[in-house]
Design an enzyme around this catalytic site. Structure first.
Site, PDB file in Angstrom:
ATOM      1  N   THR A   1       0.839  -1.198   0.000  1.00 27.99           N
ATOM      2  CA  THR A   1       0.000   0.000   0.000  1.00 27.99           C
ATOM      3  C   THR A   1       0.874   1.247   0.000  1.00 27.99           C
ATOM      4  OG1 THR A   1      -1.708  -1.210   1.159  1.00 27.99           O
ATOM      5  CG2 THR A   1      -1.843   1.198   1.266  1.00 27.99           C
TER       6      THR A   1
ATOM      7  N   CYS B   1      26.085   7.427   7.669  1.00 31.57           N
ATOM      8  CA  CYS B   1      25.734   6.031   7.896  1.00 31.57           C
ATOM      9  C   CYS B   1      26.836   5.276   8.617  1.00 31.57           C
ATOM     10  CB  CYS B   1      25.388   5.362   6.577  1.00 31.57           C
ATOM     11  SG  CYS B   1      24.227   6.354   5.649  1.00 31.57           S
TER      12      CYS B   1
HETATM   13  N1  PLP Z   1      23.198   6.943  -1.410  1.00 33.69           N
HETATM   14  C1  PLP Z   1      23.827   8.066  -1.028  1.00 33.69           C
HETATM   15  C2  PLP Z   1      24.832   8.690  -1.935  1.00 33.69           C
HETATM   16  C3  PLP Z   1      23.535   8.654   0.211  1.00 33.69           C
HETATM   17  O1  PLP Z   1      24.162   9.773   0.587  1.00 33.69           O
HETATM   18  C4  PLP Z   1      22.573   8.021   1.043  1.00 33.69           C
HETATM   19  C5  PLP Z   1      22.292   8.566   2.388  1.00 33.69           C
HETATM   20  O2  PLP Z   1      23.152   9.110   3.075  1.00 33.69           O
HETATM   21  C6  PLP Z   1      21.920   6.868   0.577  1.00 33.69           C
HETATM   22  C7  PLP Z   1      22.269   6.357  -0.652  1.00 33.69           C
HETATM   23  C8  PLP Z   1      20.860   6.197   1.397  1.00 33.69           C
HETATM   24  O3  PLP Z   1      19.656   6.927   1.330  1.00 33.69           O
HETATM   25  P1  PLP Z   1      18.489   6.718   2.402  1.00 33.69           P
HETATM   26  O4  PLP Z   1      18.932   7.378   3.656  1.00 33.69           O
HETATM   27  O5  PLP Z   1      17.290   7.391   1.809  1.00 33.69           O
HETATM   28  O6  PLP Z   1      18.276   5.258   2.551  1.00 33.69           O
END
Ligand code: PLP
Length: 371
Positions: A233, A320
């Site tokens: 959804t 991350c």
């Molecule tokens: N790809 C890049 C280049 C990013 O900078 C990020 C997030 O920092 C992502 C992918 C992941 O995106 P999302 O946070 O929407 O999962």
């Protein structure tokens, strides 16, 4: 006073996007897939959002599929292309982990993956791609712009070279969409990933552009939503918020970019005037406001914490892996000398930052680094 300077990690939800989302979080909660009249408004809004997003990147509405964000779009682009195809993948050494870890999964499934080196400014050169392409390669995935150092890749050229070798071309444009003018037809990309929270949209929503005619396996099987490619959804409020934020970002891109670039120049001038010993990483062609700085004989993580105590939010590398103290794979790939590499921070400015904030960041860095 709090100063937010980590816009490459995430951005504040745009007020217009928030307002546009509200009706679909409360009164208009109908399921867009249903046939009764209560589903009419969500269905109409979903169609309009798809058209808006498509027009912002020069695509057709049927080429936009909604996902939960950049990570999902990247995973899907790679695995959806390669899961049932034999052959190999080419990517770069400086991709986001959403790409690199998807590649590791593909390697476990027996696909071969080449990780292209980059120049000292973080560019994947067309010559490097040509040297590594072969009949065996079925997918090339190179990011539009790097999240840690901001370098913009020569996407149009890389896509053209890939096509000349009969290879599908994907780009992770998570840092670029909403910040650079993008036209998927002119760039000739086959697949493109984007994420709303990087351009003042809500978190947990994104999209994958799939060029008409490109064959991709479904990401999620189920109720047949999103052309049967990504069942579930729809997150209507998120999608509306994303479309509104992207339209706003594209409409205001020129003036926002000019403001951010003037702040960026001011910060660099101030730091140089203070006589601080640093390298600014990345290429001349970079995402406006993405400022990766490596200070000689400094500790990037300690810098982050000292700045944090002064109310300033910056990052050491990609958000991350901000809990890791290891040298980031991007900083490693551009070959910075160690005395600078470990003193790296990323300041990423947004349109809401002010000159006063830039002065405060520069002064804070001077205080910490001159001590
Ligand atoms: N790809 C890049 C280049 C990013 O900078 C990020 C997030 O920092 C992502 C992918 C992941 O995106 P999302 O946070 O929407 O999962």
């Amino acid at each position: 006073m709090k100063i937010y300077a980590d816009h490459a990690a995430t951005t504040r939800l745009d007020d217009r996007a928030y307002e546009a989302m509200c009706p679909f979080l409360k009164g208009e909660y109908g399921n867009a897939s249903q046939l009764y009249s209560f589903a009419r408004e969500p269905k109409k809004a979903l169609k309009k959002a798809r058209e808006t997003i498509a027009s912002c990147i020069g695509a057709g509405p049927s080429e936009i599929v909604f996902t939960s964000g950049g990570t999902e779009s990247d995973n899907w682009a790679l695995k959806g292309t390669m899961m049932f195809r034999k052959g190999g993948v080419i990517t770069s050494a400086i991709e986001h982990h959403a790409i690199l870890h998807s590649c590791k999964t593909l390697e476990r499934l027996g696909r071969s993956v080449k990780y292209l080196p980059v120049s000292s400014s973080g560019v994947v050169t067309p010559a490097t791609l040509i040297k590594n392409l072969s009949e065996e390669v079925k997918l090339v995935s190179i990011m539009y712009a790097n999240n840690e150092i901001g370098t913009i890749q020569p996407i149009r050229e890389l896509a053209r070279i890939s096509h000349q070798h009969g290879t599908i071309f994907h780009t992770d444009a998570v840092q670029a969409v909403g910040h650079l003018p993008i036209n998927v037809k002119e760039d000739e990309v086959d697949l493109l990933s984007a994420s709303a929270h990087k351009f003042n949209g809500p978190k947990g929503i994104g999209f994958l552009y799939i060029r008409k005619g490109v064959k991709l396996d479904s990401y999620a099987d189920g109720g047949g939503q999103e052309y049967g490619l990504r069942a579930g959804t729809e997150n209507i409020a998120g999608i509306i918020g994303m479309a509104t934020a992207l339209e706003t970002s594209c409409n205001l891109m020129q003036e926002r970019t000019a403001h951010i670039i003037s702040l960026e120049k001011h910060l660099l001038n101030e730091l140089s005037a203070f006589g601080l010993d640093f390298i600014r990483n990345g290429d001349k062609q970079h995402i406006p406001g993405n400022i990766s700085l490596s200070f000689r004989n400094a500790d990037g993580e300690a810098l982050l914490h000292r700045l944090d105590l002064m109310g300033i939010s910056v990052s050491t590398g990609s958000a991350c892996n901000s809990t890791s103290t290891e040298l980031s794979h991007v900083i490693e790939a551009i070959g910075l000398p160690n005395e600078y590499a470990f003193g790296t921070i990323r300041i990423s400015l947004g349109y809401e930052n002010t000159l006063e904030e830039i002065e405060m960041i520069a002064n804070a860095l001077r205080t910490i680094l001159s001590a």
